[in-house]
Design a protein around this motif. Sequence first.
Motif, PDB file in Angstrom:
ATOM      1  N   PRO A 159       0.805  -1.229   0.000  1.00  0.00           N
ATOM      2  CA  PRO A 159       0.000   0.000   0.000  1.00  0.00           C
ATOM      3  C   PRO A 159       0.843   1.286   0.000  1.00  0.00           C
ATOM      4  O   PRO A 159       0.349   2.325  -0.403  1.00  0.00           O
ATOM      5  CB  PRO A 159      -0.811  -0.080   1.297  1.00  0.00           C
ATOM      6  CG  PRO A 159      -0.713  -1.480   1.750  1.00  0.00           C
ATOM      7  CD  PRO A 159       0.546  -2.050   1.187  1.00  0.00           C
ATOM      8  N   ARG A 211      -1.739   2.978  -5.177  1.00  0.00           N
ATOM      9  CA  ARG A 211      -3.104   2.586  -4.868  1.00  0.00           C
ATOM     10  C   ARG A 211      -3.314   1.165  -5.380  1.00  0.00           C
ATOM     11  O   ARG A 211      -2.663   0.747  -6.335  1.00  0.00           O
ATOM     12  CB  ARG A 211      -4.096   3.513  -5.564  1.00  0.00           C
ATOM     13  CG  ARG A 211      -4.055   4.939  -5.070  1.00  0.00           C
ATOM     14  CD  ARG A 211      -5.327   5.649  -5.515  1.00  0.00           C
ATOM     15  NE  ARG A 211      -5.241   7.086  -5.393  1.00  0.00           N
ATOM     16  CZ  ARG A 211      -5.306   7.755  -4.250  1.00  0.00           C
ATOM     17  NH1 ARG A 211      -5.416   7.101  -3.117  1.00  0.00           N
ATOM     18  NH2 ARG A 211      -5.240   9.069  -4.240  1.00  0.00           N
ATOM     19  N   ASP A 229      10.487   5.908  -5.215  1.00  0.00           N
ATOM     20  CA  ASP A 229       9.872   5.068  -4.178  1.00  0.00           C
ATOM     21  C   ASP A 229      10.329   5.526  -2.797  1.00  0.00           C
ATOM     22  O   ASP A 229       9.548   5.583  -1.852  1.00  0.00           O
ATOM     23  CB  ASP A 229      10.300   3.593  -4.349  1.00  0.00           C
ATOM     24  CG  ASP A 229       9.443   2.863  -5.374  1.00  0.00           C
ATOM     25  OD1 ASP A 229       8.368   3.384  -5.703  1.00  0.00           O
ATOM     26  OD2 ASP A 229       9.868   1.793  -5.844  1.00  0.00           O
ATOM     27  N   ARG A 281       9.341   9.491  -1.883  1.00  0.00           N
ATOM     28  CA  ARG A 281       7.940   9.786  -1.565  1.00  0.00           C
ATOM     29  C   ARG A 281       7.607   9.428  -0.122  1.00  0.00           C
ATOM     30  O   ARG A 281       6.663   9.945   0.448  1.00  0.00           O
ATOM     31  CB  ARG A 281       6.989   9.091  -2.544  1.00  0.00           C
ATOM     32  CG  ARG A 281       6.930   7.575  -2.385  1.00  0.00           C
ATOM     33  CD  ARG A 281       6.074   6.932  -3.436  1.00  0.00           C
ATOM     34  NE  ARG A 281       4.665   7.265  -3.269  1.00  0.00           N
ATOM     35  CZ  ARG A 281       3.682   6.678  -3.950  1.00  0.00           C
ATOM     36  NH1 ARG A 281       3.973   5.777  -4.863  1.00  0.00           N
ATOM     37  NH2 ARG A 281       2.438   7.018  -3.757  1.00  0.00           N
ATOM     38  N   LEU A 282       8.407   8.540   0.453  1.00  0.00           N
ATOM     39  CA  LEU A 282       8.173   8.173   1.853  1.00  0.00           C
ATOM     40  C   LEU A 282       8.590   9.307   2.791  1.00  0.00           C
ATOM     41  O   LEU A 282       8.006   9.500   3.847  1.00  0.00           O
ATOM     42  CB  LEU A 282       8.955   6.909   2.204  1.00  0.00           C
ATOM     43  CG  LEU A 282       8.511   5.661   1.455  1.00  0.00           C
ATOM     44  CD1 LEU A 282       9.460   4.514   1.717  1.00  0.00           C
ATOM     45  CD2 LEU A 282       7.094   5.270   1.840  1.00  0.00           C
ATOM     46  N   GLU A 313       1.376  14.532  -4.576  1.00  0.00           N
ATOM     47  CA  GLU A 313       1.415  14.813  -6.014  1.00  0.00           C
ATOM     48  C   GLU A 313       1.290  13.495  -6.801  1.00  0.00           C
ATOM     49  O   GLU A 313       0.524  13.408  -7.762  1.00  0.00           O
ATOM     50  CB  GLU A 313       2.745  15.512  -6.336  1.00  0.00           C
ATOM     51  CG  GLU A 313       2.943  15.858  -7.803  1.00  0.00           C
ATOM     52  CD  GLU A 313       2.124  17.049  -8.260  1.00  0.00           C
ATOM     53  OE1 GLU A 313       1.542  17.733  -7.382  1.00  0.00           O
ATOM     54  OE2 GLU A 313       2.048  17.277  -9.474  1.00  0.00           O
ATOM     55  N   LEU A 366      -0.116  10.700  -5.814  1.00  0.00           N
ATOM     56  CA  LEU A 366      -1.477  10.163  -5.698  1.00  0.00           C
ATOM     57  C   LEU A 366      -2.421  10.872  -6.671  1.00  0.00           C
ATOM     58  O   LEU A 366      -3.271  10.244  -7.293  1.00  0.00           O
ATOM     59  CB  LEU A 366      -1.989  10.314  -4.260  1.00  0.00           C
ATOM     60  CG  LEU A 366      -1.305   9.388  -3.242  1.00  0.00           C
ATOM     61  CD1 LEU A 366      -1.870   9.629  -1.849  1.00  0.00           C
ATOM     62  CD2 LEU A 366      -1.481   7.928  -3.619  1.00  0.00           C
ATOM     63  N   SER A 376      -0.596   1.390   6.418  1.00  0.00           N
ATOM     64  CA  SER A 376       0.129   2.125   5.392  1.00  0.00           C
ATOM     65  C   SER A 376       0.731   3.390   6.001  1.00  0.00           C
ATOM     66  O   SER A 376       1.848   3.780   5.684  1.00  0.00           O
ATOM     67  CB  SER A 376      -0.798   2.416   4.212  1.00  0.00           C
ATOM     68  OG  SER A 376      -0.829   3.756   3.920  1.00  0.00           O
ATOM     69  N   THR A 379       3.876   2.333   7.921  1.00  0.00           N
ATOM     70  CA  THR A 379       5.040   2.100   7.065  1.00  0.00           C
ATOM     71  C   THR A 379       5.677   3.434   6.680  1.00  0.00           C
ATOM     72  O   THR A 379       6.892   3.581   6.687  1.00  0.00           O
ATOM     73  CB  THR A 379       4.620   1.391   5.760  1.00  0.00           C
ATOM     74  OG1 THR A 379       3.519   0.563   6.055  1.00  0.00           O
ATOM     75  CG2 THR A 379       5.744   0.612   5.179  1.00  0.00           C
TER      76      THR A 379
END
Lengths: 184, 266
Positions: free
Chosen positions: A76, A80, B29, B32-33, B41, B43, B133, B136
């Motif tokens: 997740p 999405r 990856d 963005r965390l 942005e 999403l 989520s 994480t």
Amino acid sequence: MGARTRYLEQHKKYDEALLYTELKSKSRKAFEYLYDNYSAALYGVIVNVLRNEEASNDALQEVFVKIWNNFDSYDPSKSRLYTWMLNIARNHSIDKLRSKNTADRKELKNDKEYVQSQKGAETFVEGIGLRKLVDHLDEDQKQVIDLLYFQGFTQSEAAEELNIPLGTVKSRVRIAIHKLRKFF
Amino acid sequence: MNIKELIESGSLELYVMGSLPPEETKEIDELRLAHKELNEEILKIEDAMIAYADTHAVKPKEELKEKIAGKLNFSVNLDLDQERVSSILIQMPGIYRFAAAASVALILTFAVTTFYYASKYHDASSQLVAMQSEKTQLANQVKFVTTESERIKGELAIASDPTKKMVALKGVNIAPNANAVVYWDKESGKTYLKIGAMPQITSDQQFQLWAMVKGKPVDLGVINKDGSTFIEMKDVQNAEAFAITLEPLGGKPVPDMDKLCVIGNV
């Protein structure tokens, strides 16, 4: 009724959390939910990549099996759930397409049958009232998104195919998606 | 590239479409965390691409549904066949019929309770997904901040160590506006370099650090930017001055004094 309202009505049914819990249960009911709400979008991607009905029908079955069996590997924090499923459909179709040789892919593009199937797809899309939104894009913006998204071209392959500089591919995609974002 | 530039570059759009090379995908990856605005942005772009896919939706043929269902493994679901149950009930003598009715009532009560808790469970697990989520993301942010602070601590230790001497290098000749700082430990000979402003170079060039020892240049190595603020160079004893020259890739055994960029005395 504005395009946005219509879109939202169309999409009330997409509830990520609900889908996630359903899929975890792996029940027959979960499958019904998944299929009824998402199969058309997944099939749309597949058809747009493969442009061949028989191959698309096989691919849809393979994609569902993949989603069903690999659901535990969905993360997740990376995307999405819907995007994850669309990417499985897309990547699987592109792999299928690439395993055929490039020559007969080009032939297929000019095929009468292909033109025919395109018409069918458009009529269907007209039916759900969303086609207008895509019309906000210029032809060259649509083209670059289709090459990247539906044909799996890399940025530099797309630049070569369209005969435009590498940077233009990026900026064109960005403008196109910005336009889409205004409506969704 | 900072976050704003990344957002404007068009790379995120390619990221969502899966058209970026793997190493750039991995980079985003991770980024963005740590950066909320970047994640938001992404999403939004995802939503636009989902909508785009929806505009291309095509309903598959009716018969495909059953074909697909036949290929999947479903979890088992107990279903009472109502008609069969009633027909069994009718054939039973009174007392058994009563017992059967009672047990059906029990089963029904059980089913209702189960249904009630199942829907509770459903709500709770949806919330759990959202929280997992979030968790994480938080854990990754903590990890990012921890490594950052470790790095900064290490750099601070170098800069604030009283046994190290700070030597400011000032721009000369070909690069009047350049500057850099050397931290040099007289005892151990350890030498660290902090690059300030330096001129642009081409990919076949490299900067090289020198120390002047008894009036002669000693090679302290070429400068590879590895992202850290302080670059550890070769050790040197009895340095009188430090200097950086612009050399061909890989450096040279003897400096080209015409290509002197910065210099500073100890």
